[in-house]
Design a protein around this motif. Structure first.
Motif, mmCIF file in Angstrom:
data_model
loop_
_atom_site.group_PDB
_atom_site.id
_atom_site.type_symbol
_atom_site.label_atom_id
_atom_site.label_comp_id
_atom_site.label_asym_id
_atom_site.label_seq_id
_atom_site.Cartn_x
_atom_site.Cartn_y
_atom_site.Cartn_z
ATOM 1 N N PRO A 1 53.542 40.883 44.788
ATOM 2 C CA PRO A 1 52.211 40.862 45.408
ATOM 3 C C PRO A 1 51.590 39.476 45.302
ATOM 4 C CG PRO A 1 52.099 41.871 43.238
ATOM 5 C CD PRO A 1 53.554 41.625 43.524
ATOM 6 N N ARG A 2 50.713 39.186 46.202
ATOM 7 C CA ARG A 2 49.979 37.925 46.142
ATOM 8 C C ARG A 2 48.749 38.133 45.259
ATOM 9 N NH1 ARG A 2 49.125 34.091 51.306
ATOM 10 N NH2 ARG A 2 49.158 32.110 50.185
ATOM 11 N N ILE A 3 48.543 37.215 44.343
ATOM 12 C CA ILE A 3 47.398 37.307 43.447
ATOM 13 C C ILE A 3 46.207 36.588 44.072
ATOM 14 C CG2 ILE A 3 46.487 36.638 41.192
ATOM 15 C CD1 ILE A 3 49.346 36.919 40.103
ATOM 16 N N VAL A 4 45.055 37.224 44.009
ATOM 17 C CA VAL A 4 43.806 36.629 44.481
ATOM 18 C C VAL A 4 42.909 36.418 43.270
ATOM 19 C CG1 VAL A 4 41.799 36.875 45.983
ATOM 20 C CG2 VAL A 4 44.007 37.842 46.685
ATOM 21 N N TRP A 5 42.765 35.170 42.855
ATOM 22 C CA TRP A 5 41.861 34.839 41.758
ATOM 23 C C TRP A 5 40.462 34.668 42.336
ATOM 24 C CZ3 TRP A 5 43.649 35.113 36.887
ATOM 25 C CH2 TRP A 5 45.036 34.981 36.670
ATOM 26 N N VAL A 6 39.486 35.331 41.762
ATOM 27 C CA VAL A 6 38.115 35.262 42.274
ATOM 28 C C VAL A 6 37.330 34.215 41.489
ATOM 29 C CG1 VAL A 6 35.989 36.540 42.731
ATOM 30 C CG2 VAL A 6 38.216 37.696 42.934
ATOM 31 N N ALA A 7 36.919 33.156 42.176
ATOM 32 C CA ALA A 7 36.114 32.115 41.541
ATOM 33 C C ALA A 7 34.691 32.626 41.344
ATOM 34 C CB ALA A 7 36.114 30.855 42.396
ATOM 35 N N GLN A 8 34.109 32.282 40.193
ATOM 36 C CA GLN A 8 32.829 32.853 39.800
ATOM 37 C C GLN A 8 31.638 31.988 40.188
ATOM 38 O OE1 GLN A 8 32.736 35.939 38.871
ATOM 39 N NE2 GLN A 8 34.966 35.913 39.015
ATOM 40 N N GLY A 9 30.463 32.615 40.161
ATOM 41 C CA GLY A 9 29.226 31.941 40.467
ATOM 42 C C GLY A 9 28.692 31.162 39.287
ATOM 43 N N PRO A 10 27.547 30.506 39.430
ATOM 44 C CA PRO A 10 27.009 29.632 38.390
ATOM 45 C C PRO A 10 26.613 30.367 37.108
ATOM 46 C CG PRO A 10 25.981 29.193 40.517
ATOM 47 C CD PRO A 10 26.751 30.465 40.668
ATOM 48 N N ASP A 11 26.700 29.635 36.017
ATOM 49 C CA ASP A 11 26.283 30.109 34.696
ATOM 50 C C ASP A 11 25.172 29.171 34.214
ATOM 51 O OD1 ASP A 11 25.955 30.775 32.050
ATOM 52 O OD2 ASP A 11 28.034 30.447 31.464
ATOM 53 N N PRO A 12 23.953 29.679 33.964
ATOM 54 C CA PRO A 12 22.868 28.780 33.552
ATOM 55 C C PRO A 12 23.002 28.279 32.122
ATOM 56 C CG PRO A 12 22.129 31.043 33.484
ATOM 57 C CD PRO A 12 23.495 31.063 34.094
ATOM 58 N N ILE A 13 23.841 28.939 31.319
ATOM 59 C CA ILE A 13 23.995 28.547 29.916
ATOM 60 C C ILE A 13 24.980 27.386 29.785
ATOM 61 C CG2 ILE A 13 24.537 29.336 27.587
ATOM 62 C CD1 ILE A 13 22.126 30.710 28.819
#
Length: 299
Positions: free
Chosen positions: A176-188
């Motif tokens: 299977p092809r892996i889809v890595w999900v990039a995350q949104g901003p972290d204020p910390i």
């Protein structure tokens, strides 16, 4: 001046264990405090490309996947006719889905990534992790970003490579092809998310997999790693006004006031479950993942 951030970090650790587990409630907009916003208009996501054959999609991840799993399933089934299975666990990170970690993992053996690949034979495995930096899950062996960033990134990279290898080995000839999900901003720790997203990009490039930059869909235009609670309503939200939570100000809420991490517009509880209310951030993320899978499946 650092004390509020320390308190916020501790709160994040608590929320990570219970995130994606909101109480059921009315589908109403949250209050509107004066928290960071932008007046730039966010671009709408293009429609997903419909592949010739319906893909089989497996969705794994932490609390962000827990809260989004129902919406992602709806988007994948409607737009791509996908055969969809989800097995997220709140508080987890990449190592929890590795086989051989059952003694100190939040994921049971039957729901490890390789075990599910062997039984379900998916075309795509979507992996969405915030990048557990607080030592919440046992499998990180107490390694935290705050105490030792170098070791944290090294371990995270190694776990990603190992999980990719286990998925490949479990799939046989039809990997299977892996889809890595990039995350949104972290204020910390904004640079931590940037670095983790870079690891996703590097891992995908090395193995022929893909990245869905869902985090960009919940970031301000031109400020990818600057955290905001609100964004201008995009074209889809204008067409579907229930997702434009503050139409009078032409903006929509991504987060509740007391939870900068999650995108469900209902409070978290101690029992993890999918988000029960309309939440623009979750839909934006799900639409981007769906778009990337549609493009990859058609190509």
């Amino acid at each position: 001046m650092r004390k509020p951030w320390i308190v916020g970090l501790l709160l994040a650790g608590v929320l990570l264990g219970a995130c994606g587990d909101p109480e059921s409630g009315p589908e109403a907009a949250p209050p509107s405090p004066a928290v960071g916003t932008t007046h730039q208009r966010a671009a709408a996501s293009p429609s997903a490309t419909v592949p010739a054959e319906a893909p089989k999609v497996l969705y794994l991840g932490d609390s962000l996947a827990m809260e989004a799993q129902k919406v992602l399933g709806q988007e994948l089934r409607r737009d791509l006719r996908a055969d969809y299975t989800s097995r997220p666990y709140s508080g987890t990170t990449v190592c929890d889905y590795l086989e051989g970690t059952s003694a100190k993992s939040l994921v049971p053996d039957g729901d490890k990534a390789a075990a599910l690949v062997r039984s379900l034979h998916p075309d795509f495995v979507v992996l969405q992790f915030w990048g557990n930096a607080w030592g919440y899950t046992w499998c990180m062996d107490g390694i935290t970003h705050a105490d030792d960033p170098t070791t944290y990134y090294k371990r995270y990279r190694a776990d990603m490579a190992r999980l990719t290898e286990q998925i490949a080995a479990a799939s046989g000839a039809a990997r299977p092809r892996i889809v890595w999900v990039a995350q949104g901003p972290d204020p910390i720790t904004p640079d931590r998310v940037r670095r983790v997203n870079e690891l996703y990009e590097q891992q995908a490039a090395a193995t022929g997999d893909v990245v869905a930059d869902a985090g960009a869909r919940v970031s301000a235009a031109g400020a990818r790693y600057t955290w905001v609670q609100y964004l201008p309503c995009d074209a889809y939200e204008h067409e579907h006004p229930a997702y434009c939570t503050q139409p009078g100000r032409d903006r929509t809420a991504l987060h509740l006031d007391k939870d900068y991490l999650h995108f469900c517009l209902a409070p978290t509880t101690s029992t993890p479950k999918p988000c029960p209310v309309r939440s623009p951030g979750i839909l934006r993320i799900a639409r981007e993942i769906t778009r990337v899978i549609g493009r990859a499946a058609a190509g």
